[in-house]
Design a protein around this motif. Structure first.
Motif, short mmCIF file in Angstrom:
data_model
loop_
_atom_site.label_atom_id
_atom_site.label_comp_id
_atom_site.label_asym_id
_atom_site.label_seq_id
_atom_site.Cartn_x
_atom_site.Cartn_y
_atom_site.Cartn_z
N PHE A 100 0.79 -10.99 7.59
CA PHE A 100 -0.12 -10.12 6.62
C PHE A 100 -0.39 -8.86 7.20
CE2 PHE A 100 -1.76 -14.61 5.67
CZ PHE A 100 -1.42 -14.65 4.29
N ARG A 101 -0.12 -8.46 8.39
CA ARG A 101 -0.32 -7.15 8.77
C ARG A 101 0.57 -6.17 8.33
NH1 ARG A 101 -5.20 -8.11 8.49
NH2 ARG A 101 -5.88 -10.05 9.74
N PHE A 102 1.87 -6.64 7.83
CA PHE A 102 2.91 -5.82 7.46
C PHE A 102 2.71 -5.39 5.87
CE2 PHE A 102 4.49 -7.14 11.27
CZ PHE A 102 5.32 -6.14 11.77
N ILE A 103 1.91 -6.07 5.28
CA ILE A 103 1.81 -5.82 4.09
C ILE A 103 1.23 -4.65 3.47
CG2 ILE A 103 0.20 -6.49 1.74
CD1 ILE A 103 0.10 -9.36 2.72
N THR A 104 0.43 -3.98 4.16
CA THR A 104 0.01 -2.76 4.12
C THR A 104 1.02 -1.37 4.32
OG1 THR A 104 -2.36 -2.98 4.74
CG2 THR A 104 -1.80 -0.64 4.85
N PRO A 105 1.73 -1.39 5.22
CA PRO A 105 2.83 -0.38 5.47
C PRO A 105 4.06 -0.69 4.35
CG PRO A 105 2.77 -1.89 7.47
CD PRO A 105 1.42 -2.11 6.72
N ALA A 106 4.25 -2.03 4.16
CA ALA A 106 5.17 -2.27 3.19
C ALA A 106 4.82 -1.81 1.82
CB ALA A 106 5.50 -3.87 2.97
N VAL A 107 3.50 -1.95 1.26
CA VAL A 107 3.06 -1.25 0.12
C VAL A 107 3.04 0.26 0.33
CG1 VAL A 107 1.08 -1.24 -1.47
CG2 VAL A 107 1.70 -3.35 -0.65
N PHE A 108 2.64 0.83 1.20
CA PHE A 108 2.54 2.21 1.42
C PHE A 108 4.23 2.73 1.14
CE2 PHE A 108 -1.38 2.50 4.22
CZ PHE A 108 -1.97 2.93 3.10
N ILE A 109 5.15 1.95 1.72
CA ILE A 109 6.57 2.47 1.56
C ILE A 109 7.10 2.15 0.05
CG2 ILE A 109 9.05 1.83 2.23
CD1 ILE A 109 7.61 1.04 5.15
N ALA A 110 6.76 1.04 -0.28
CA ALA A 110 7.18 0.66 -1.80
C ALA A 110 6.72 2.13 -2.70
CB ALA A 110 6.67 -0.59 -2.19
N LEU A 111 5.32 2.32 -2.52
CA LEU A 111 4.70 3.24 -3.44
C LEU A 111 5.00 4.93 -3.12
CD1 LEU A 111 1.37 1.49 -4.08
CD2 LEU A 111 3.17 1.15 -5.51
N ALA A 288 2.54 0.68 13.95
CA ALA A 288 1.31 0.10 14.06
C ALA A 288 1.07 -1.30 13.68
CB ALA A 288 0.30 1.09 12.87
N ALA A 289 1.84 -1.76 12.67
CA ALA A 289 1.89 -3.11 12.42
C ALA A 289 2.41 -4.04 13.44
CB ALA A 289 2.77 -3.23 11.04
N ALA A 290 3.30 -3.54 14.05
CA ALA A 290 4.19 -4.51 15.27
C ALA A 290 3.19 -4.62 16.35
CB ALA A 290 5.56 -3.59 15.68
N PHE A 291 2.43 -3.20 16.54
CA PHE A 291 1.47 -3.64 17.64
C PHE A 291 0.12 -4.56 17.19
CE2 PHE A 291 -2.53 -1.79 19.37
CZ PHE A 291 -2.45 -2.06 20.58
N VAL A 292 -0.17 -4.45 16.06
CA VAL A 292 -1.23 -5.40 15.85
C VAL A 292 -0.62 -6.80 15.70
CG1 VAL A 292 -2.53 -6.21 13.65
CG2 VAL A 292 -2.32 -3.79 14.32
N SER A 293 0.46 -7.14 15.29
CA SER A 293 1.26 -8.65 15.16
C SER A 293 1.21 -8.72 16.67
CB SER A 293 2.81 -8.41 14.65
OG SER A 293 3.01 -9.60 14.68
N LEU A 294 1.80 -7.95 17.58
CA LEU A 294 1.85 -8.50 19.10
C LEU A 294 0.34 -8.81 19.52
CD1 LEU A 294 3.35 -8.71 21.85
CD2 LEU A 294 3.14 -6.15 22.05
N ILE A 295 -0.57 -8.09 19.20
CA ILE A 295 -1.96 -8.60 19.75
C ILE A 295 -2.04 -10.11 19.12
CG2 ILE A 295 -4.37 -8.03 19.55
CD1 ILE A 295 -3.68 -5.12 19.69
N GLU A 296 -1.69 -10.21 17.91
CA GLU A 296 -2.34 -11.19 17.21
C GLU A 296 -1.64 -12.45 17.82
OE1 GLU A 296 -4.31 -9.52 13.00
OE2 GLU A 296 -2.24 -10.81 12.97
N SER A 297 -0.43 -12.20 17.96
CA SER A 297 0.65 -13.48 18.26
C SER A 297 0.07 -14.00 19.71
CB SER A 297 1.95 -12.78 18.23
OG SER A 297 2.44 -12.69 16.86
#
Length: 527
Positions: A100-111, A288-297
């Motif tokens: 889910f943490r990659f949704i925000t950057p994905a939406v920013f890129i898409a828009l 940033a999303a990869a860093f958060v995903s690393l912590i959560e994983s």
């Protein structure tokens, strides 16, 4: 408390391996049972696999066909990543799915404005996906380097049970918006699913004793099958004919558009959307999303080890898992899934619900992911389960995931004010800070950080909307800095217990649970 008749009350003993697990990481149920359990894990991970493309694909200009293709691709890569992690990564029974943490950057890129020049929806979708691919492939370098060069090993050596507890706890609780709010979109099918799941998994096994643990082990399959059939009956009976479109989308079993959009047979392949594009701002967002995903994983690995009745992961094993997680993100970018990789929280919760932490079961679930990602129509039928049913599953599975964080507190001194402050403050801030960031966006349309650089503002939005990351960073920092010279600090935070798992060779059980297959361990002496 435990006591015999006339005995003095004594606390429950500390257990560094969770008792009551029917099958641990290295033990396996029968093949028939393992296949059914593997299918159940596949069914559970479908929720996130469907939700992520449902959110981002319309922003990219895609329709039902593109959504079905992205779901198939995400399923395929999740199967590959799960196999790689279980063979060569941490070797824990974890599903590596979308985050889910990659949704925000994905939406920013898409828009992004640079895609507004593409008038054809299909072309705009492809161009947006190529931008996400390029950014994600470069961002995957962060966990790859941190894992395989030992940086994450150094970081995780300073983890203690006290600093791990808020991280694991909020990894599940922090996803509360995906639980009951999703269920409540169609209460008439979501609430029965929740009640039936609790009855089958918790109450009936104590009321009706069977030789084989049928209900608690297959509660998800049984409850989903019953409620899904009930939802189909309501749809056929016309219960939602004159209801609002949003209600029909949430309640009907024929409104997802996945079955009509999916092809019968389709093999996802690398660079299927074209040559990736790279934009510097997009790369920083994905980093940033990869860093958060690393912590959560990392929190997911800790919980999975607990529910697999393994000992705590040595720092080198966590670092090894981080490296393979990074390679998983690289595969996500190469295939074009629109999302990075992370440990599937709901599947860790399912380990607790079934009491089966077998690695083989997870590998079988990965085989189902690969199979149904190719046979699109059949996979789409299962993926079209109404989301309120998935929300009901999340209410239980996310809660069980969070409960692994409470387990870690048995090693801490809860009578210490230092412990109470670190624990309470990190959990509170882990909930409060993301709530502030999310609420600010809802009310103003932009994030609270306004530095003049849109990219930096969005990076802060990505990091500080993750409850687990916020709580974990705060707890980690306070634990290694607050009263660190006090003679009781080491024992109060549980570091004396963690010492034997800090390095791979200090506990003989590490070899049993985490050694690499095919004799590869001798080529990696540090792990």
């Amino acid at each position: 408390m435990t006591a015999g008749k006339g005995d003095e009350l004594v606390p429950h003993p500390v257990k560094d391996q969770l008792p009551g697990v029917d099958y641990c990481v290295n033990s396996n149920p029968s093949w028939a049972e393992a296949v059914i359990l593997g299918f159940q894990h596949y069914l559970v991970m479908l929720g996130t696999t469907v939700i992520i493309p449902t959110i981002i694909v319309p922003q990219m200009g895609g329709g039902n066909v593109e959504k079905a293709e992205v779901i198939q691709t995400l399923l395929f890569v999740a199967g590959l990543n799960t196999l790689l992690q279980s063979w060569f990564g941490t070797r824990l029974p974890v599903v590596i799915g979308g985050s889910f943490r990659f949704i925000t950057p994905a939406v920013f890129i898409a828009l992004s404005n640079r895609y507004n020049t593409y008038l054809d929806p299909r072309e705009r979708f492809k161009q947006s996906m190529r931008g996400m691919q390029g950014a994600l492939m470069i961002a995957s370098v962060l966990p790859i380097l941190a894992g395989f060069f030992g940086v994450w090993r150094i970081v995780t050596r300073f983890l203690s049970p006290l600093s791990k507890a808020p991280l694991v706890l909020l990894l599940g609780i922090g996803l509360y918006q995906q639980g009951f709010p999703l269920l409540a979109q169609c209460v008439e099918i979501g609430l029965p699913e929740l009640i039936l799941l609790i009855l089958l998994s918790q109450f009936i096994p104590h009321m009706w004793k069977l030789k084989q643990p049928l209900f608690e082990r297959f509660a998800v399959l049984l409850s989903v099958g019953i409620v899904w059939a009930f939802a189909a009956l309501l749809t056929v009976a016309g219960a939602y004919k004159n209801r609002p479109l949003q209600t029909q989308f949430s309640c009907r079993v024929d409104r997802s558009g996945l079955v009509s959009g999916a092809s019968w047979i389709r093999f996802p392949y690398p660079l299927q959307w074209g040559t990736p594009n790279v934009d510097a701002g997009d790369v920083f967002l994905m980093l940033a999303a990869a860093f958060v995903s690393l912590i959560e994983s990392t929190g997911g690995f800790i919980a999975a080890a607990r529910y697999g009745s393994a000992t705590y992961c040595p720092a080198s094993v966590l670092s090894r898992g981080a490296g393979w997680l990074g390679l998983g993100m690289l595969l996500n970018g190469l295939w074009g899934t629109g999302s990075g990789a992370t440990v599937s929280v709901e599947n860790v919760g399912l380990l607790a619900l079934t009491r089966v932490g077998s690695r083989r079961v997870i590998q079988i679930s990965a085989a189902f992911m690969l199979f149904f990602s190719v046979l699109g129509k059949f996979g789409a039928i299962l993926a079209s389960i109404p989301l309120p049913i998935i929300g009901a599953l999340y209410c239980v599975l996310f809660a069980l995931m969070s409960a692994a964080g409470f387990d870690l507190l048995q090693f801490c001194n809860l009578n210490s004010y230092r412990t109470k402050f670190i624990l309470g403050f990190s959990i509170y801030m882990g909930l409060s800070v993301p709530q502030y960031f999310n609420g600010y966006v809802i009310t103003t349309g932009r994030g609270p950080v306004q530095s003049g650089s849109a990219t930096f503002d969005q990076i802060m939005q990505v990091i500080f909307t993750s409850p687990a990351a916020v709580a974990g960073i705060i707890a980690y920092f306070l634990d290694i800095t607050l009263a660190r010279r006090h003679p009781l600090t080491r024992k109060d935070s549980g570091r004396h217990w963690w010492a034997k798992f800090k390095y791979y060779g200090r506990d003989p059980r590490s070899e049993e649970f985490y050694s690499l297959p095919y004799g590869l361990s001798k080529y990696f002496p540090s792990v």
